[in-house]
Design an enzyme around this catalytic site. Sequence first.
Site, PDB file in Angstrom:
ATOM      1  N   MET A  41      34.675   3.539  -3.931  1.00  0.00           N
ATOM      2  CA  MET A  41      34.003   4.649  -3.233  1.00  0.00           C
ATOM      3  C   MET A  41      32.827   5.149  -4.054  1.00  0.00           C
ATOM      4  SD  MET A  41      36.863   6.673  -1.105  1.00  0.00           S
ATOM      5  CE  MET A  41      37.445   7.722  -2.402  1.00  0.00           C
ATOM      6  N   HIS A  60      36.075   1.117 -12.808  1.00  0.00           N
ATOM      7  CA  HIS A  60      35.550   0.219 -11.766  1.00  0.00           C
ATOM      8  C   HIS A  60      34.963  -1.047 -12.406  1.00  0.00           C
ATOM      9  CE1 HIS A  60      34.914   4.270  -9.673  1.00  0.00           C
ATOM     10  NE2 HIS A  60      35.713   3.643  -8.840  1.00  0.00           N
ATOM     11  N   GLN A  74      40.214   8.230   4.854  1.00  0.00           N
ATOM     12  CA  GLN A  74      41.302   8.435   3.901  1.00  0.00           C
ATOM     13  C   GLN A  74      41.315   9.845   3.312  1.00  0.00           C
ATOM     14  OE1 GLN A  74      39.767   5.095   1.460  1.00  0.00           O
ATOM     15  NE2 GLN A  74      40.392   6.330  -0.307  1.00  0.00           N
ATOM     16  N   GLY A  94      42.878  -1.176  -8.972  1.00  0.00           N
ATOM     17  CA  GLY A  94      43.311  -0.614 -10.241  1.00  0.00           C
ATOM     18  C   GLY A  94      44.757  -0.143 -10.215  1.00  0.00           C
ATOM     19  N   GLN A 144      48.659   2.663  -3.897  1.00  0.00           N
ATOM     20  CA  GLN A 144      47.641   2.010  -3.065  1.00  0.00           C
ATOM     21  C   GLN A 144      47.743   0.496  -3.218  1.00  0.00           C
ATOM     22  OE1 GLN A 144      43.364   3.233  -2.557  1.00  0.00           O
ATOM     23  NE2 GLN A 144      43.099   1.806  -4.242  1.00  0.00           N
ATOM     24  N   VAL A 159      41.901   2.028 -17.019  1.00  0.00           N
ATOM     25  CA  VAL A 159      40.989   2.283 -18.152  1.00  0.00           C
ATOM     26  C   VAL A 159      40.988   3.792 -18.406  1.00  0.00           C
ATOM     27  CG1 VAL A 159      38.610   2.118 -18.978  1.00  0.00           C
ATOM     28  CG2 VAL A 159      39.587   0.279 -17.580  1.00  0.00           C
ATOM     29  N   SER A 167      38.348   8.612 -13.699  1.00  0.00           N
ATOM     30  CA  SER A 167      38.382   8.857 -12.260  1.00  0.00           C
ATOM     31  C   SER A 167      37.055   9.486 -11.857  1.00  0.00           C
ATOM     32  CB  SER A 167      39.529   9.816 -11.926  1.00  0.00           C
ATOM     33  OG  SER A 167      39.335  10.360 -10.631  1.00  0.00           O
ATOM     34  N   SER A 168      36.582   9.119 -10.669  1.00  0.00           N
ATOM     35  CA  SER A 168      35.338   9.731 -10.176  1.00  0.00           C
ATOM     36  C   SER A 168      35.516  11.244 -10.055  1.00  0.00           C
ATOM     37  CB  SER A 168      34.974   9.152  -8.807  1.00  0.00           C
ATOM     38  OG  SER A 168      34.893   7.743  -8.894  1.00  0.00           O
ATOM     39  N   ARG A 169      36.758  11.699  -9.861  1.00  0.00           N
ATOM     40  CA  ARG A 169      37.001  13.134  -9.669  1.00  0.00           C
ATOM     41  C   ARG A 169      37.003  13.907 -10.994  1.00  0.00           C
ATOM     42  NH1 ARG A 169      40.398  11.172  -5.081  1.00  0.00           N
ATOM     43  NH2 ARG A 169      39.572  12.177  -3.207  1.00  0.00           N
TER      44      ARG A 169
HETATM   45  P1  AMP Z   1      37.861   4.444  -6.013  1.00  0.00           P
HETATM   46  O1  AMP Z   1      36.378   4.345  -6.132  1.00  0.00           O
HETATM   47  O2  AMP Z   1      38.435   5.655  -6.659  1.00  0.00           O
HETATM   48  O3  AMP Z   1      38.352   4.211  -4.612  1.00  0.00           O
HETATM   49  O4  AMP Z   1      38.445   3.240  -6.858  1.00  0.00           O
HETATM   50  C1  AMP Z   1      38.076   1.916  -6.592  1.00  0.00           C
HETATM   51  C2  AMP Z   1      38.994   0.988  -7.348  1.00  0.00           C
HETATM   52  O5  AMP Z   1      38.874   1.248  -8.744  1.00  0.00           O
HETATM   53  C3  AMP Z   1      40.482   1.197  -6.991  1.00  0.00           C
HETATM   54  O6  AMP Z   1      41.121  -0.071  -6.933  1.00  0.00           O
HETATM   55  C4  AMP Z   1      40.977   2.016  -8.141  1.00  0.00           C
HETATM   56  O7  AMP Z   1      42.369   1.859  -8.376  1.00  0.00           O
HETATM   57  C5  AMP Z   1      40.169   1.445  -9.284  1.00  0.00           C
HETATM   58  N1  AMP Z   1      40.112   2.403 -10.397  1.00  0.00           N
HETATM   59  C6  AMP Z   1      39.785   3.713 -10.334  1.00  0.00           C
HETATM   60  N2  AMP Z   1      39.916   4.294 -11.540  1.00  0.00           N
HETATM   61  C7  AMP Z   1      40.330   3.318 -12.391  1.00  0.00           C
HETATM   62  C8  AMP Z   1      40.645   3.280 -13.779  1.00  0.00           C
HETATM   63  N3  AMP Z   1      40.555   4.357 -14.559  1.00  0.00           N
HETATM   64  N4  AMP Z   1      41.016   2.092 -14.324  1.00  0.00           N
HETATM   65  C9  AMP Z   1      41.119   0.983 -13.538  1.00  0.00           C
HETATM   66  N5  AMP Z   1      40.839   0.958 -12.231  1.00  0.00           N
HETATM   67  C10 AMP Z   1      40.457   2.103 -11.653  1.00  0.00           C
END
Ligand code: AMP
Length: 296
Positions: free
Chosen positions: A30, A37, A61, A147, A153, A176, A185-187
């Site tokens: 996202m 990522h 979602q 991830g 998920q 990570v 996390s993006s958040r």
């Molecule tokens: P998102 O952009 O949050 O939907 O995440 C996209 C993908 O990146 C998903 O498969 C997440 O599980 C993965 N992801 C997000 N944060 C991490 C992290 N800290 N380490 C590894 N994978 C991640």
Amino acid sequence: MRTFQQISALRAYLRNLRQDKKTIGFVPTMGALHAGHLSLVQRSKGDCDITVLSLFVNPAQFAPTEDLSKYPRELNRDMQLTSNADVDAVFLPEIEEMYPSGFQTWVGVTELSKPLEGEHRPTHYQGVATIVTKLLNIVQPDIAYFGQKDYQQFLVVERMVRDLNIPSAIQMVATVREADGLAMSSRNVYLSPEERTAATLLNRLIGIASERVQQGEPNPLTLKQDLERVMSQEPLAELDYVALVHPDTLQPVTGLQEEATLLTLAIKIGKTRLIDNALLVPEGIPLPRPRISKPI
Ligand code: AMP
């Protein structure tokens, strides 16, 4: 690096590559990209000839009360990061491209979507399963990368791919973390400096739980209560859930020493909801294999 907004153009590009027998890895995101990522991208680049990354903030979602409108969007930075990471193609569709008017087909993974995140976000996994089905149908990757950070998920997607005979393998990639252990996390950008410090609670709880299980703690209820007690001492954190569950079924476990247990945590710090998880592995029990589901 190629960028595509239209499904038809991306499909045409990928069709040629497939004719040339190139293998395709896919990383759905996202956006607001970070090193988590990019570790999925690295994994894909190691395994596959071509890596496709999607940037799409999927409205389906998010519940109406959630953070869709303020979810971080950083397109220029994301394009720079993907280009530096040598991604071959970025897919960034508009909402209408993915959900044209008249859209009415939804994918639901009934049981694995119910507990944990599903209890707090009842429509979330239907949105995830639907967009991931669409993206896998569009990209048709050999391997798609997800991830461990979003463990439930992963299980939902793995089950859906198996149940719907989608011919892609689904690979889990380790979480990570920042230097102090907070899962990227993006958040995390929502957190004030004080909240950011308080957020390390999640990783502290994982550390406590891992140690207790390695030291022989047999009782999930005792451990859960102890973790909740530690959490209640952090004034900025509000508990959503602490759960000790089976890593395949997400059902509560009755013991902690027979096999690996999944600890999964969700807390609110201020307005920000954070999740994390870890496998707790008792002494003498081998680490579970990294998860990849093969297409059947
Ligand atoms: P998102 O952009 O949050 O939907 O995440 C996209 C993908 O990146 C998903 O498969 C997440 O599980 C993965 N992801 C997000 N944060 C991490 C992290 N800290 N380490 C590894 N994978 C991640």
